[in-house]
Structures are given as structure tokens and as C-alpha cells.
Design a protein around this motif. Structure first.
Motif, short mmCIF file in Angstrom:
data_model
loop_
_atom_site.label_atom_id
_atom_site.label_comp_id
_atom_site.label_asym_id
_atom_site.label_seq_id
_atom_site.Cartn_x
_atom_site.Cartn_y
_atom_site.Cartn_z
N TRP A 11 0.89 -1.20 -0.24
CA TRP A 11 -0.10 -0.11 -0.06
C TRP A 11 0.80 1.14 0.17
O TRP A 11 0.52 2.23 -0.58
CB TRP A 11 -0.92 -0.09 1.09
N MET A 12 2.12 1.25 0.63
CA MET A 12 2.72 2.33 0.60
C MET A 12 3.60 2.67 -0.76
O MET A 12 3.65 3.72 -1.17
CB MET A 12 4.25 2.13 1.48
N ALA A 13 3.60 1.45 -1.52
CA ALA A 13 4.04 1.67 -2.97
C ALA A 13 2.97 2.40 -3.57
O ALA A 13 3.32 2.93 -4.74
CB ALA A 13 4.64 0.31 -3.52
N ALA A 14 1.79 1.74 -3.54
CA ALA A 14 0.74 2.33 -4.26
C ALA A 14 0.51 3.77 -4.11
O ALA A 14 0.51 4.47 -4.99
CB ALA A 14 -0.45 1.65 -4.05
N GLY A 15 0.79 4.22 -2.70
CA GLY A 15 0.75 5.68 -2.35
C GLY A 15 1.60 6.26 -2.90
O GLY A 15 1.49 7.51 -3.30
N ALA A 16 2.89 5.78 -3.30
CA ALA A 16 3.98 6.48 -3.93
C ALA A 16 3.68 6.77 -5.32
O ALA A 16 4.18 7.69 -6.00
CB ALA A 16 5.40 5.60 -3.60
#
Length: 341
Positions: A11-16
Motif C-alpha cells: 500500500w505504501m508503494a501504491a501511495g508513492a
């Protein structure tokens, strides 16, 4: 715990990726990457045992045997292959920017139908379509590999996609042979392999951002002594509004400040007869500039021609070469510094 951690990282990667779309033009390919990584994050979330149990209990008692979480897991990976297929289609030379939107609309439409069939009828169908999408993505990714930051990101993303394809084959085999469902949290390599695939895709999607940040941090550490010395002599090269930038911009600013300070130290464009024309290899030239930067009143004579980056080398690479040589020489003697002042 690993299920929760995997979902958090993806999810952090998706936010990035969402942040990248917000600061850059939202092209068809960039939006597709956001959808793909978000789909992987959803798949990783569904595999969390507590979440899977909660989702299964959303169904009425009579149809709970269908394992709603398992169907959502298949649908999420199917959405991943659909969105990534749009990105893969953009990489082919025959696809122009004008017809990419039409191709993307067709792929998304086919994906919506496939997801609906998967959720309402057959997970076997969903895995079969996912496998076909992974084959197309893997072929495209392998065609575009190279040793650059983008190429390394593509390699990680493609490796994750290939693993998804392998796991799709195993899922098809399991369903075809009527094995009992391997639900989230079961022992064995099956579900950990899904986590590895999720992390490979997530890291590959943001690899270029990670690598550029790491390279900028390394550059800042390498040029720190040279930057401190040159800006101490010429503080005017540091603009007042350059203190709150990102790591990449800060590295670029400091490279520019070092080049400006070296230019001012050389006389601001004056060509000296004693300096001669720049000769020798890049290493030798950087060594001479570094010796001169340490002690401008020494036996080395440098003018603006020596300060300019050698042909074929960027200002960042040139400053990096000077900074490496700069650390090999002792600081400027106090007497020389006082004489220059």
C-alpha cells in the motif's frame, strides 16, 4: 504478522505511485501503474487471515462455501494483469500515443467482464486469464530490460509478474484436480510465494524513485567536504530559498553551487596562458582541479576551461570525480587561506 507487513509495504508503494501521478501528467500508462499496484495491495490485504475470514462471513450462510475472499484474491490479481497489460501495450513500437487510449479502453472492458465472470462463476477462468496476461507482460518486460534505473525496476516488476504466472498455473492445477482450497494462512510455500510476488511488483513499481533517492544521498555524502569548502569561500552561490527541497533537488542544487563557486574561484571566465588547454584523462583532470581547489595559491594553475565538465560527462559526474580527488588532499594551509583573504 507477515501478511499485515506485506500489505502495508504494498500500500505504501501504491501511495508513492499516486503521488507520482499527482506531480506529473497523469498519462494512460502512469494511471495504469497506479491501478496495478493498488490491485496488488488489495490482493495482499485479502490474504490476511483475519480479513479473509471477515470477508467470507459477508456472504449469506447458504453460500459461504464459495470462499468470497478467495474470489476477491483472484479478481485482484486479474485486475493487476489487466492494468499492467495496458502499460505493456504502451511499450510496443506499433502502439502510438493516439491509439493507446483506445487499446487501453478495450483491455479494461475485457478485464471488467473477466472480473465479473470470476466473481460470479469461476475462479478457474480468472486464473486462466491472469496467466495469459502474465505471459504478455513477461514477454514485453524481457524485451525492454537494460542496465538503467528504469530497466532494473522493469526487471523486478517482470520477475514478480512471472512468479504470479507460475502461481496461476499451480492454482489452475489445484482447481482442475479438485484439491481443497489453500486458504490464507495455511502452511507451506504457496501463500508466502504470493507475498514475494507482491513485494517484487511493489518494489519494481517504485524502484526508480528508490534508486534516485539513494544515489542522491550517496552524492550528497561524497561532495559534502568539497561543497562545504567552496560555499565557505563563496557563500553567495547558495540561494536563500534552496534549503527546503527534496533530496534529489538538494543534490542538484549543491552540484550547481560547487560549479558556480569553482567558476568564481577561477576568475569568472578569464583564460590564463599558464593554465593551458585541458588535457589528460578525466581522473587526471579531476585530480588537478581538486588540488587547485584545496590550495588556489599553490603550483597548480586552473582557469574556466578546466572547470567545465569534460565532453561526455555530466556536471554531476564531473563534480563527483572532483570530490573523490578532493578528499585525497590535505586542507588548505592557514597561511595560504589568510593570504587569499
Amino acid at each position: 504478522m507477515t501478511f499485515w507487513l506485506t500489505a502495508l509495504l504494498v500500500w505504501m508503494a501504491a501511495g508513492a505511485r499516486v503521488g507520482r501521478v499527482l506531480v506529473k501528467p497523469a498519462t494512460t500508462a502512469r494511471v495504469a501503474i497506479v491501478v496495478a499496484v493498488a490491485a496488488v495491495a488489495a490482493a495482499a490485504t485479502v490474504t490476511i487471515p483475519e480479513v479473509a475470514v471477515a470477508l467470507d462471513h459477508l456472504l449469506p450462510n447458504g453460500i459461504r462455501g464459495q470462499m468470497f475472499a478467495d474470489r476477491l484474491h483472484v479478481a485482484a490479481w486479474l485486475l493487476f494483469t489487466v492494468a499492467t497489460s495496458v502499460v505493456a501495450a504502451a511499450a510496443w513500437p506499433i502502439v502510438s500515443r493516439t491509439n493507446l487510449r483506445q487499446i487501453a479502453a478495450f483491455i479494461y472492458a475485457a478485464g471488467v467482464v473477466s472480473i465479473a465472470v470470476t466473481l460470479a462463476w469461476s475462479t478457474l477462468f480468472g486464473w486462466a486469464v491472469t496467466l495469459l496476461g502474465c505471459l504478455f507482460i513477461a514477454i514485453t518486460g524481457l524485451r525492454n530490460l537494460d542496465w538503467t534505473a528504469l530497466g532494473r525496476g522493469i526487471a523486478l516488476y517482470t520477475a514478480g509478474t512471472i512468479l504470479v504466472g507460475v502461481l496461476s498455473v499451480l492454482s489452475i492445477r489445484r482447481l482442475a484436480m479438485d484439491y481443497p482450497p489453500a486458504g490464507p494462512g495455511h502452511a507451506g510455500w504457496f501463500w508466502p510465494a504470493w507475498q514475494v510476488a507482491s513485494l517484487l511488483v511493489a518494489v519494481g513499481a517504485v524502484w526508480i524513485v528508490i534508486e534516485l533517492w539513494a544515489r542522491a544521498r550517496l552524492l550528497l555524502r561524497q561532495i559534502r567536504p568539497l561543497h562545504r569548502t567552496m560555499t565557505g569561500r563563496f557563500p553567495e552561490v547558495v540561494a536563500k530559498d534552496q534549503t527546503g527541497s527534496t533530496t534529489q533537488l538538494k543534490a542538484s542544487d549543491q552540484v550547481a553551487q560547487i560549479m558556480d563557486a569553482l567558476y568564481l574561484l577561477s576568475g569568472g571566465g578569464i583564460e590564463l596562458v599558464d593554465a593551458g588547454r585541458p588535457t589528460g584523462s578525466i581522473t587526471e583532470r579531476a585530480d588537478l582541479v581538486a588540488r587547485w581547489a584545496r590550495n588556489p595559491l599553490g603550483d597548480v594553475v586552473i582557469d574556466a576551461r578546466w572547470i567545465a565538465p569534460p565532453e561526455g560527462l555530466s556536471p554531476r559526474g564531473w563534480v563527483q570525480a572532483i570530490a573523490r580527488a578532493f578528499e585525497a588532499y590535505p586542507p588548505e594551509p592557514r597561511s595560504a587561506a589568510s593570504q587569499r583573504g
